[in-house]
Design an enzyme around this catalytic site. Sequence first.
Site, PDB file in Angstrom:
ATOM      1  N   GLY A 354       0.816  -1.204   0.000  1.00  0.00           N
ATOM      2  CA  GLY A 354       0.000   0.000   0.000  1.00  0.00           C
ATOM      3  C   GLY A 354       0.849   1.252   0.000  1.00  0.00           C
ATOM      4  N   PRO A 355       0.208   2.410  -0.098  1.00  0.00           N
ATOM      5  CG  PRO A 355      -1.368   3.943  -0.779  1.00  0.00           C
ATOM      6  CD  PRO A 355      -1.233   2.590  -0.177  1.00  0.00           C
ATOM      7  N   PRO A 356       2.674   4.881   1.086  1.00  0.00           N
ATOM      8  CG  PRO A 356       4.507   6.122   0.332  1.00  0.00           C
ATOM      9  CD  PRO A 356       3.164   5.626  -0.091  1.00  0.00           C
ATOM     10  N   GLY A 357       2.819   5.601   4.628  1.00  0.00           N
ATOM     11  CA  GLY A 357       2.099   6.252   5.723  1.00  0.00           C
ATOM     12  C   GLY A 357       0.801   5.588   6.114  1.00  0.00           C
ATOM     13  CB  THR A 358      -1.317   2.993   4.658  1.00  0.00           C
ATOM     14  OG1 THR A 358      -0.260   2.233   4.059  1.00  0.00           O
ATOM     15  CG2 THR A 358      -1.872   3.963   3.642  1.00  0.00           C
ATOM     16  N   GLY A 359       0.573   2.729   7.676  1.00  0.00           N
ATOM     17  CA  GLY A 359       0.744   1.968   8.914  1.00  0.00           C
ATOM     18  C   GLY A 359       1.171   0.533   8.726  1.00  0.00           C
ATOM     19  CE  LYS A 360       3.589  -0.141   3.147  1.00  0.00           C
ATOM     20  NZ  LYS A 360       3.230   1.282   3.170  1.00  0.00           N
ATOM     21  CB  SER A 677      -6.929   3.630 -15.422  1.00  0.00           C
ATOM     22  OG  SER A 677      -6.133   4.631 -14.851  1.00  0.00           O
ATOM     23  CE  LYS A 720      -7.511   4.633 -11.073  1.00  0.00           C
ATOM     24  NZ  LYS A 720      -7.536   3.737 -12.236  1.00  0.00           N
TER      25      LYS A 720
END
Length: 773
Positions: A354-360, A677, A720
């Site tokens: 997932g994107p950075p900063g999402t708590g992985k 897309s 999106k």
Amino acid sequence: MSDMIQHLPAIALRGTTILPDMIVHFDVSREKSIKAIEKAMVQDQRVFLITQRDPQTEEPSQEDLYTVGIIGEIKQLVKNRKNMVQVLVEGKQRAELVRFDSEDVYLEAEVALFEEEEISLDENVKEAMLRGIKELFVRYCNENTKMSKDLAGQILEIEEIEKVIDQIAVNLPMKYEDKQKILEAASLEDRYETLGMILSNEIEIMQIRIDLSNKVKERVDKNQREYILREQMKVIREELGDQDTVSEADRFKEQTDKLKASKEVKEKIYKEIQRFQNAAGVQAEAGVARSYIETLLSLPWDKASRDNKNLKKANKILEEDHYGLEKVKERIMEFLAVRTLTKKGESPILCLAGPPGTGKTSIARSVARALDKEYVRISLGGVRDEAEIRGHRRTYIGAMPGRIANGLIQAGVKNPLVLLDEIDKVSSDYKGDTSSALLEVLDAEQNKKFRDHYVEIPLDLSEVLFIATANDLQTIPRPLLDRMEIIEVSSYTENEKSHIAMEHLIPKQVKKHGLKKEQLCIEEAALHEIIAGYTKEAGVRSLERRIGEICRKTARKILEEKEETVTVNKENLENFLGRARYTYQKKNETDEVGIVRGLAWTSVGGDTLQIEVNLMPGKGDFLLTGQLGDVMKESAQTGISYIRSVAEKYHIDADFFKEHDIHIHIPEGAVPKDGPSAGITMATAMLSAITEVPVKADVAMTGEITLRGRVLPIGGLKEKLLAAKSAGIEKVLIPFENQADVEEMEKEITEGLEIVPVKTMEEVLKQAFAEKK
């Protein structure tokens, strides 16, 4: 004391005392001293030189100076560029400072001259004094090897006691305080006693220094001798077989006996201990063997920690640490349930993408806490050398285990949770393929016998719970990706960010900045404004920074303005964070020809793209601007080919494409854009411009187009749709095959949006085109 009083320009000397018949150079930089020299040069070149008691004093008064100085004659004067004057002075006559007449421009001193009295001493007394002072001087010269022999010889040839005393005093390297004592000695006897005392003290100090130096040398010699003896003893012990390594080898054997390991592992260690004993005489080989044995003994071969089997407790910890992330929590609870039923089960290899900063990364730490597992983080960002994973072979100098083996040593158990951070950023070069080395680590069939080049004995990694993190799955090699279970950690909604901030970020930052809970209140409306106007990201990293900024300003207000509670609301938010930094591009007010709103996925979440198409008379050129990537350019080419294939259906003249240039532009031209897309978006915009049919302003779309006008599925739909909501879009066209993604989404994301699945371009145009005015 003479009654003769003289008025002379005066200079205060720092750290220097000048004696009669002494010629000396010194630099003058103080303005008053320079003026005094200039005054002396105008008069008879005589100046009164007196020493400061403290050299650090910048503007000395009469109390800061000694009472006795010397009248000197300036022999030479050199002016330097940097406001400094170099003076050559010869000491002439002792004088006592009475007072200063003027202190404005320069120091002018009133001095009383010492009387030049005829000293009537018995010749025998003088001879005794001469011999005594020469004897002391000879002893001083013998102790002080730095004293010039030629100079000492010249002084010893003088037969007059007065001159001998003066010459010794002038040429002896002594402190300015001692020279001042000699200067203040009025009579010959006083000068003799003072100089004799100084010489005696110096001789005694030098003798003490020599004694100390000899003692240090003796000690060093003794240590050297002991070292040689020890080395000799070591050789004798080696010859007799009675070595120091015997006791160390015994210690290793004791540790091996207590080690929780299989029989094969212990046998290998015993062999290495035997080799270590045999290499006792070779320091380098013994050192390598020692390091290897210590590594084997520190590995947790069969030592395991007991996992938490309480599902309720584990679920409670996961809920406490993170808001949302239901898929991750569900998968961990499933793993725990299976482990509890089977008593032992293969640990899954999860990849949080997932994107950075999402708590992985923080999820992995929470999972370790929930399962009561030891936690080890291995950062793989930028790792190029395969030996970082597999370890170095023992034949190399400075060989060491790889990061996986070191992680087990750090954990101390064979079943820790190992976080492989930034697995999408490993790279390969001439030193080996790092991603291929990870295959053996992450393959459930292979990692039961993972071979580290340094350890050599197979390591069992089957009980290790591996969790990997990645921002972009596209950069992970396919074989490596195939061995991991992918869990998407998608962007947070505004509501999720608000909950995370309230429950986790604000309490964390308040504590971090030394505040109390009641000292800061951030209203919900202000928090929503921070999320919308001051951050633009998929995760909450920037949001945490903004909250930290508010906490810092709050701490200052509490200390400076003595406020008890600081409340942050929508009205005063600008005082804390300044003007809003981000605005979402809202939908157009009116339907327009050749302008369509597309949806895009970025590394920081979703965004909307306004695609513009213009037609111009020309030769059929096709222009693409806005920093489009290769995939996007190909989508535009596919779109125009589709339009040309259905030109007759839309009543487009056969020569239209030969006589017109088509220009496609996507604003924010400085930002690179790529991805498939936008295919249907660009095709719709081009057909709208060609047919002059306006496109509805409240419609946005995403999907890939084929040459026959089919709409293919896309990724990143959640981001999106969030971007569409932020832009005020009411209707979103998505590929028909993405319907399943919509069904899995929370109601919060889809609420307020009319989501229309489409299969073909005809369906897209039917939904997007407005009525011609």
